[in-house]
Design an enzyme around this catalytic site. Structure first.
Site, PDB file in Angstrom:
ATOM      1  N   ILE A  76      23.575 -66.461  -9.651  1.00 45.19           N
ATOM      2  CA  ILE A  76      23.429 -67.914  -9.529  1.00 45.19           C
ATOM      3  C   ILE A  76      22.973 -68.132  -8.090  1.00 45.19           C
ATOM      4  O   ILE A  76      23.572 -67.607  -7.159  1.00 45.19           O
ATOM      5  CB  ILE A  76      24.750 -68.652  -9.860  1.00 45.19           C
ATOM      6  CG1 ILE A  76      24.609 -70.173  -9.696  1.00 45.19           C
ATOM      7  CG2 ILE A  76      25.932 -68.158  -9.043  1.00 45.19           C
ATOM      8  CD1 ILE A  76      25.824 -70.974 -10.238  1.00 45.19           C
ATOM      9  N   SER A  77      21.880 -68.850  -7.898  1.00 44.63           N
ATOM     10  CA  SER A  77      21.283 -68.993  -6.569  1.00 44.63           C
ATOM     11  C   SER A  77      22.256 -69.657  -5.597  1.00 44.63           C
ATOM     12  O   SER A  77      23.139 -70.419  -5.986  1.00 44.63           O
ATOM     13  CB  SER A  77      20.008 -69.828  -6.641  1.00 44.63           C
ATOM     14  OG  SER A  77      19.035 -69.180  -7.419  1.00 44.63           O
TER      15      SER A  77
END
Ligand code: SAH
Length: 215
Positions: free
Chosen positions: A64-65
């Site tokens: 997840i960025s």
């Protein structure tokens, strides 16, 4: 549904303050990050990390960025309500939720079948409804083109021509381009059929796979 209580909201406020310090200015983007419960995307054991400004593993070797990266790309897209936005790399779905909060109509494509299925089930349970696609986003999504905005959330070796082709006039593409472990953020604008390019700082994304990605 996960609980979103006083503690989580407090942590989100702090995260947003940090993003503002780091240079994010668009109040609508900051409000979107303040609204989406990022902790809902984390396993119970990792919950305490949900509001750190860091990328995090989501399984299948993907991440997840980092919140700053999500905010940076979202800001550079200049989303207007009703914009048709293509996201390449659905992953956890977090970025898609931010785009939806900004009023976009979101088309998101994922290459990894496990992540595709997981996120397609999970997001609607949180009330977020992008259109989900499974496939190679390095070729764009020609059957739904054109798009006002395109966001690539994996590191690309080149800017695939299919993506600029699928951009509407006055459209914006944001894409990290470089080598496998470090990329420069690039923004491309289409105006009267002409493309102009701006470059920003370096980021570190997982590699874009597929035909126009890394082998
Ligand atoms: N936007 C995501 C970040 C995901 S990381 C989020 O908010 O969580 C990048 C994602 O891109 C991974 O899930 C990876 O599987 C996917 N990906 C890599 N190459 C792709 C391709 N050619 N087409 C679509 N998705 C791709």
């Amino acid at each position: 549904m996960v609980e979103d209580g006083y503690k989580e909201r407090g942590l989100r406020n702090k995260l947003v303050a940090k993003l503002r310090q780091k240079g994010i200015q668009d109040e609508r983007v900051l409000a979107a990050l303040n609204k989406v419960p990022r902790h809902a995307f984390f396993d119970n054991a990792l919950l305490s990390h949900a509001y750190e400004d860091k990328a995090f593993p989501i399984g299948q070797g993907q991440t997840i960025s980092q919140p700053y990266t999500v905010a940076f790309q979202s800001e550079k897209l200049e989303i207007r309500p009703g914009d048709r936005v293509l996201e390449i790399g659905t992953g956890s779905g977090y970025q898609a939720c931010i785009l939806l909060e900004l009023g976009a109509v979101v088309y998101t494509i994922e290459y990894n079948q496990v992540l595709f299925e997981r996120t397609r089930e999970f997001l609607p349970m949180m009330g977020y409804k992008p259109y989900f696609f499974l496939g190679d986003g390095s070729k764009g999504l020609p059957q739904k083109a054109p798009f006002q905005k395109i966001i690539v959330t994996a590191g690309a070796p080149i800017v695939p021509a299919a993506l600029t082709d699928q951009l509407a006039d006055d459209g914006i593409l944001i894409i990290p381009v470089g080598d496998r472990d470090k990329q420069r953020m690039v923004r491309i604008r289409k105006k009267g059929g002409k493309l102009t390019q701006e470059s920003y700082d370096n980021f570190a994304f997982v590699p874009l796979l597929g035909e126009k990605g890394w082998q």
